[in-house]
Design a protein around this motif. Structure first.
Motif, PDB file in Angstrom:
ATOM      1  N   ALA A   3      56.168 -16.547  39.286  1.00  0.00           N
ATOM      2  CA  ALA A   3      54.968 -17.628  39.303  1.00  0.00           C
ATOM      3  C   ALA A   3      54.148 -17.108  38.120  1.00  0.00           C
ATOM      4  O   ALA A   3      53.074 -17.087  38.957  1.00  0.00           O
ATOM      5  CB  ALA A   3      54.639 -17.420  41.239  1.00  0.00           C
ATOM      6  N   ASN A   4      54.183 -16.817  37.046  1.00  0.00           N
ATOM      7  CA  ASN A   4      53.192 -16.875  35.978  1.00  0.00           C
ATOM      8  C   ASN A   4      52.620 -17.692  35.626  1.00  0.00           C
ATOM      9  O   ASN A   4      53.306 -18.814  35.558  1.00  0.00           O
ATOM     10  CB  ASN A   4      53.856 -15.464  34.646  1.00  0.00           C
ATOM     11  N   PRO A   5      51.239 -17.408  35.387  1.00  0.00           N
ATOM     12  CA  PRO A   5      50.455 -18.902  35.329  1.00  0.00           C
ATOM     13  C   PRO A   5      51.160 -19.496  34.129  1.00  0.00           C
ATOM     14  O   PRO A   5      51.004 -19.924  33.528  1.00  0.00           O
ATOM     15  CB  PRO A   5      49.070 -18.278  35.198  1.00  0.00           C
ATOM     16  N   GLU A   6      50.895 -18.703  32.758  1.00  0.00           N
ATOM     17  CA  GLU A   6      50.917 -18.865  31.400  1.00  0.00           C
ATOM     18  C   GLU A   6      52.379 -19.728  31.707  1.00  0.00           C
ATOM     19  O   GLU A   6      52.579 -20.880  30.957  1.00  0.00           O
ATOM     20  CB  GLU A   6      51.238 -18.034  30.361  1.00  0.00           C
ATOM     21  N   GLN A   7      53.672 -19.525  31.862  1.00  0.00           N
ATOM     22  CA  GLN A   7      54.493 -20.274  31.789  1.00  0.00           C
ATOM     23  C   GLN A   7      54.934 -21.775  32.638  1.00  0.00           C
ATOM     24  O   GLN A   7      55.285 -22.023  32.555  1.00  0.00           O
ATOM     25  CB  GLN A   7      55.671 -18.923  32.643  1.00  0.00           C
ATOM     26  N   LEU A   8      54.144 -21.155  34.221  1.00  0.00           N
ATOM     27  CA  LEU A   8      53.923 -22.063  34.715  1.00  0.00           C
ATOM     28  C   LEU A   8      52.840 -23.389  34.044  1.00  0.00           C
ATOM     29  O   LEU A   8      53.687 -24.402  33.770  1.00  0.00           O
ATOM     30  CB  LEU A   8      53.311 -21.892  35.954  1.00  0.00           C
ATOM     31  N   ARG A   9      52.005 -23.618  32.797  1.00  0.00           N
ATOM     32  CA  ARG A   9      51.405 -24.032  31.868  1.00  0.00           C
ATOM     33  C   ARG A   9      52.247 -24.442  31.307  1.00  0.00           C
ATOM     34  O   ARG A   9      52.695 -25.529  31.093  1.00  0.00           O
ATOM     35  CB  ARG A   9      50.223 -23.035  32.191  1.00  0.00           C
ATOM     36  N   LYS A  10      53.233 -23.691  30.568  1.00  0.00           N
ATOM     37  CA  LYS A  10      53.791 -23.850  29.771  1.00  0.00           C
ATOM     38  C   LYS A  10      54.804 -25.116  30.398  1.00  0.00           C
ATOM     39  O   LYS A  10      54.937 -26.470  29.950  1.00  0.00           O
ATOM     40  CB  LYS A  10      54.231 -22.619  28.778  1.00  0.00           C
ATOM     41  N   ALA A  11      55.365 -24.852  30.782  1.00  0.00           N
ATOM     42  CA  ALA A  11      56.400 -25.467  31.700  1.00  0.00           C
ATOM     43  C   ALA A  11      55.693 -27.106  32.222  1.00  0.00           C
ATOM     44  O   ALA A  11      55.862 -28.126  32.320  1.00  0.00           O
ATOM     45  CB  ALA A  11      56.511 -25.266  33.365  1.00  0.00           C
ATOM     46  N   ALA A  12      54.129 -27.107  32.932  1.00  0.00           N
ATOM     47  CA  ALA A  12      53.655 -28.298  33.127  1.00  0.00           C
ATOM     48  C   ALA A  12      53.124 -29.124  32.142  1.00  0.00           C
ATOM     49  O   ALA A  12      53.327 -30.171  31.904  1.00  0.00           O
ATOM     50  CB  ALA A  12      51.992 -28.024  33.878  1.00  0.00           C
ATOM     51  N   LEU A  13      53.058 -28.429  30.764  1.00  0.00           N
ATOM     52  CA  LEU A  13      52.925 -28.975  29.386  1.00  0.00           C
ATOM     53  C   LEU A  13      53.868 -29.741  29.029  1.00  0.00           C
ATOM     54  O   LEU A  13      54.113 -30.944  28.207  1.00  0.00           O
ATOM     55  CB  LEU A  13      52.362 -28.523  28.758  1.00  0.00           C
ATOM     56  N   LEU A  14      54.958 -29.322  29.495  1.00  0.00           N
ATOM     57  CA  LEU A  14      56.144 -29.328  27.797  1.00  0.00           C
ATOM     58  C   LEU A  14      56.890 -30.929  29.367  1.00  0.00           C
ATOM     59  O   LEU A  14      56.953 -31.795  28.992  1.00  0.00           O
ATOM     60  CB  LEU A  14      56.814 -28.671  28.548  1.00  0.00           C
ATOM     61  N   ASN A  33      60.570 -24.864  45.583  1.00  0.00           N
ATOM     62  CA  ASN A  33      59.251 -23.975  45.472  1.00  0.00           C
ATOM     63  C   ASN A  33      58.571 -24.526  43.598  1.00  0.00           C
ATOM     64  O   ASN A  33      57.561 -24.524  43.649  1.00  0.00           O
ATOM     65  CB  ASN A  33      59.595 -22.713  46.057  1.00  0.00           C
ATOM     66  N   GLN A  34      59.501 -23.940  42.627  1.00  0.00           N
ATOM     67  CA  GLN A  34      59.338 -23.657  41.334  1.00  0.00           C
ATOM     68  C   GLN A  34      58.919 -25.225  41.082  1.00  0.00           C
ATOM     69  O   GLN A  34      58.008 -25.412  40.259  1.00  0.00           O
ATOM     70  CB  GLN A  34      60.098 -23.258  40.509  1.00  0.00           C
ATOM     71  N   ALA A  35      59.748 -25.784  42.171  1.00  0.00           N
ATOM     72  CA  ALA A  35      59.056 -27.367  40.874  1.00  0.00           C
ATOM     73  C   ALA A  35      57.984 -27.537  41.757  1.00  0.00           C
ATOM     74  O   ALA A  35      56.737 -28.376  40.888  1.00  0.00           O
ATOM     75  CB  ALA A  35      59.520 -28.411  41.710  1.00  0.00           C
ATOM     76  N   GLY A  36      57.297 -27.393  43.122  1.00  0.00           N
ATOM     77  CA  GLY A  36      56.420 -27.794  43.257  1.00  0.00           C
ATOM     78  C   GLY A  36      55.227 -26.991  42.277  1.00  0.00           C
ATOM     79  O   GLY A  36      54.154 -27.774  42.745  1.00  0.00           O
ATOM     80  N   LEU A  37      55.734 -25.778  42.454  1.00  0.00           N
ATOM     81  CA  LEU A  37      54.667 -24.796  41.606  1.00  0.00           C
ATOM     82  C   LEU A  37      54.150 -25.888  40.071  1.00  0.00           C
ATOM     83  O   LEU A  37      52.489 -25.640  39.777  1.00  0.00           O
ATOM     84  CB  LEU A  37      54.900 -23.197  41.612  1.00  0.00           C
ATOM     85  N   VAL A  38      55.127 -26.340  39.847  1.00  0.00           N
ATOM     86  CA  VAL A  38      54.749 -27.108  38.153  1.00  0.00           C
ATOM     87  C   VAL A  38      54.100 -28.150  38.924  1.00  0.00           C
ATOM     88  O   VAL A  38      53.297 -28.499  37.547  1.00  0.00           O
ATOM     89  CB  VAL A  38      56.066 -27.222  37.889  1.00  0.00           C
ATOM     90  N   ARG A  39      54.128 -28.553  39.771  1.00  0.00           N
ATOM     91  CA  ARG A  39      53.585 -29.932  39.809  1.00  0.00           C
ATOM     92  C   ARG A  39      52.238 -30.083  40.211  1.00  0.00           C
ATOM     93  O   ARG A  39      51.016 -30.574  39.116  1.00  0.00           O
ATOM     94  CB  ARG A  39      54.324 -31.069  41.009  1.00  0.00           C
TER      95      ARG A  39
END
Length: 64
Positions: A3-14, A33-39
């Motif tokens: 749950a790295n904030p920068e990785q989550l932000r990149k995933a969300a932008l993608l 759980n990962q999908a929920g974090l990205v969402r």
């Protein structure tokens, strides 16, 4: 994915760069759980800068 904030932000932008059907298909392949974090990060994005989003997509497809 940790749950790295920068990785989550990149995933969300993608995911935001994709059409709805493709975005859902991609998120469905992740651990729930990962999908929920990205969402969550995706809905919290205020404004998406096109240059930042293009850089993330390029990084993902290996065009950098």
């Amino acid at each position: 994915m940790t749950a790295n904030p920068e990785q989550l932000r990149k995933a969300a932008l993608l995911v935001a760069a994709l059409d709805d059907e493709t975005a859902d298909a991609l998120l469905d392949r992740l651990d729930p759980n990962q999908a929920g974090l990205v969402r969550r990060v995706l809905v919290q994005l205020d404004r998406i800068e096109e240059t930042a989003q293009a850089a993330i997509v390029a990084e993902f497809v290996g065009c950098e």
